[in-house]
Design an enzyme around this catalytic site. Structure first.
Site, mmCIF file in Angstrom:
data_model
loop_
_atom_site.group_PDB
_atom_site.id
_atom_site.type_symbol
_atom_site.label_atom_id
_atom_site.label_comp_id
_atom_site.label_asym_id
_atom_site.label_seq_id
_atom_site.Cartn_x
_atom_site.Cartn_y
_atom_site.Cartn_z
ATOM 1 N N ASP A 101 0.806 -1.079 0.067
ATOM 2 C CA ASP A 101 0.045 0.050 -0.166
ATOM 3 C C ASP A 101 0.969 1.321 0.087
ATOM 4 O O ASP A 101 2.066 1.274 0.708
ATOM 5 C CB ASP A 101 -0.964 -0.110 1.248
ATOM 6 N N ASP A 275 -7.946 -7.145 1.042
ATOM 7 C CA ASP A 275 -7.132 -7.358 2.278
ATOM 8 C C ASP A 275 -7.476 -6.658 3.402
ATOM 9 O O ASP A 275 -8.690 -5.947 3.334
ATOM 10 C CB ASP A 275 -5.771 -6.321 2.031
ATOM 11 N N CYS A 313 -13.978 -26.315 11.562
ATOM 12 C CA CYS A 313 -12.814 -25.866 10.813
ATOM 13 C C CYS A 313 -11.628 -27.048 10.994
ATOM 14 O O CYS A 313 -11.618 -27.926 11.920
ATOM 15 C CB CYS A 313 -12.168 -24.804 11.477
ATOM 16 N N CYS A 315 -8.175 -26.496 10.506
ATOM 17 C CA CYS A 315 -6.932 -26.108 10.781
ATOM 18 C C CYS A 315 -6.272 -26.491 12.014
ATOM 19 O O CYS A 315 -7.132 -27.320 12.963
ATOM 20 C CB CYS A 315 -7.086 -24.495 10.970
ATOM 21 N N CYS A 318 -7.667 -25.694 15.346
ATOM 22 C CA CYS A 318 -9.046 -26.267 16.040
ATOM 23 C C CYS A 318 -8.875 -27.970 15.851
ATOM 24 O O CYS A 318 -9.606 -28.506 16.674
ATOM 25 C CB CYS A 318 -9.789 -26.061 14.729
ATOM 26 N N HIS A 344 -5.810 -19.105 12.973
ATOM 27 C CA HIS A 344 -6.971 -19.767 12.802
ATOM 28 C C HIS A 344 -7.768 -18.812 11.925
ATOM 29 O O HIS A 344 -8.441 -19.137 10.960
ATOM 30 C CB HIS A 344 -7.750 -19.970 14.127
#
Length: 378
Positions: A101, A275, A313, A315, A318, A344
């Site tokens: 940015d 983003d 989830c 991941c 989790c 997560h």
RNA sequence: GGGCGGGUAGCGAAGUGGUUAAACGCGACAGACUGUAACUCUGUUCCUUAGGGUUCGGCGGUUCAAAUCCGUCCCCUCCCA
């Protein structure tokens, strides 16, 4: 391949499929450091670090495209230092793609300590008090040194509810700055410079700005000045205004947006890139994004809850840890809590974008949206 | 046994006669957070049926009025024996 003039292009973009239910786009964005399916969510790593995570973890929870910030890296450690180590990529040893940015958002977020002039923006250093000056040319020069695949025009991100007169002046200046930045850009074959559409809530200013930028022919277009405190309805309205104005063959980047509902609504309105600091900031402050809505893991109700953060989830957080343990980490101010929830939350958004892309490819994004919101609250 | 200092809300700690239910800090409990000045910020935190009620170690006084002054008792720190 899709390079208009025969020269190498920093990026190319292909729209591969349009969802029949919503008109949302599925595409591929090619950069010199990887190709990416869109719509894509990009984690924010302002100071050449996605806060609390290492590169392996970032790779696991992103699609390989992350942000850095011109203003902050300019001040510390300085863009020359980064340039001499091969840009941000070499500096932080990130092997994938980057976007920076321009510092335009700091014109908004640091509004108490800056002055805008035609020439550029004077900032007072937020720590030392030192006088700083950034012009559109400076921003591009710094971004050339930082070396991201995609870079941004230096814009003014004005408060959403500024007066029409102020907004008009601001947008016109942002357009002039985009032109100056484009002229100053040193290596357009390595770094794709995007123009940023401003204009607050005003349809005419938004369209005027978009058209002026399109006239300059940027390889991609950003939509700025949103998610700065306005209502979601106001934000969606602006996206609706721009949907048919923006070139269909260029990527469209909605800056700063990253709540699950906004991502879905944004994609439906033709956005390809997003983003947001939200997933990582929320995580550090003890909130998790889940398939059933936001969970404030610090809350007492999770004191003895042995279920995972998000039961739907897969991941590693989790799969391994309980809400009870995560709450304990936050209550006892252990850093690991921030890391695990950051991991997560980003994973959650990565998965959400994957699901969105699949839904587009199967022409059922509207159904997906309805299913998602049936379980999701807040 | 003698002397000094002290006992204030869950904890620490201000306050030494009158807008003091009592500063402030911590803890606790909530809330906020969208191109990161952010491990930050905000609110609540004696009880309450929201009108009030009951508090500043205990008891008893002085006073129109006491956490604040007096008496006495209990407990704690340190010092001297």
């Amino acid at each position: 391949m899709y390079n208009n003039g025969g020269d190498r292009m920093a990026i190319t973009f292909e729209v591969k499929h349009i969802d029949k239910q919503t008109g949302a786009r599925y595409g591929i964005l090619h950069t010199l450091h990887g190709s990416f399916e869109t719509p894509i969510f990009m984690p924010v790593g302002t100071k050449a670090t996605v806060k609390t995570l290492d590169n392996i973890e970032i790779s696991e929870v992103s699609d390989g495209l992350i942000l850095g910030n011109t203003y902050h890296l300019w001040l510390q450690p300085g863009d020359e230092i980064i340039k001499n180590q091969g840009g941000i990529r070499g500096f932080m040893k990130w092997e994938h793609a980057l976007l920076t940015d321009s510092g335009g958002f700091q014109v908004f977020s640091l509004s108490d300590i800056r002055k805008i002039k035609e020439e550029g923006v004077t900032f007072r250093h937020h720590k030392s008090g030192e006088q700083l000056f950034m012009s559109p040319e400076d921003s591009i020069r710094i971004q050339n040194n930082l070396g991201a695949d995609i870079i941004m025009s230096f814009d003014e991100c004005p408060p959403f509810h500024s007066s029409y007169e102020y907004m008009k002046d601001s947008v016109e200046r942002t357009i002039r700055w985009a032109e100056r930045g484009k002229k100053a850009h040193q290596n357009p074959t390595d770094q794709a410079l995007f123009g940023i559409v401003q204009g607050g809530p005003h349809k005419d200013l938004r369209i005027m700005c978009a058209k002026a930028l399109i006239e300059m022919d940027f390889p991609g277009y950003s939509i700025g000045g949103l998610s700065v405190g306005e209502s979601k309805e106001e934000m969606y309205k602006v996206l609706d205004y721009l949907k048919d104005v923006m070139p269909s063959d260029k990527p469209r980047y909605l800056m700063g947006v990253g709540t699950p509902d906004d991502l879905i609504e944004g994609v439906i309105r033709g956005i390809d890139m997003f983003d947001c600091v939200n997933p990582t900031r929320m995580a550090r402050h003890g909130s998790a994004m889940t398939s059933i809505g936001r969970i404030v893991i610090k809350n007492k109700t999770y004191e003895s809850d042995i279920t995972p953060l998000d039961p739907n989830c897969d991941c590693k957080v989790c799969q391994t840890h309980s809400r009870s343990y995560l709450r304990h980490l936050f209550k006892s101010e252990e850093y690991l809590g921030q890391r695990l929830v950051s991991y997560h939350n980003l994973y959650f958004l990565k998965k959400l974008m994957k699901d969105i892309r699949n839904a587009i490819l199967e022409d059922r994004l509207l159904d997906f949206k309805n299913e998602f919101f049936a379980n999701y609250y807040k």
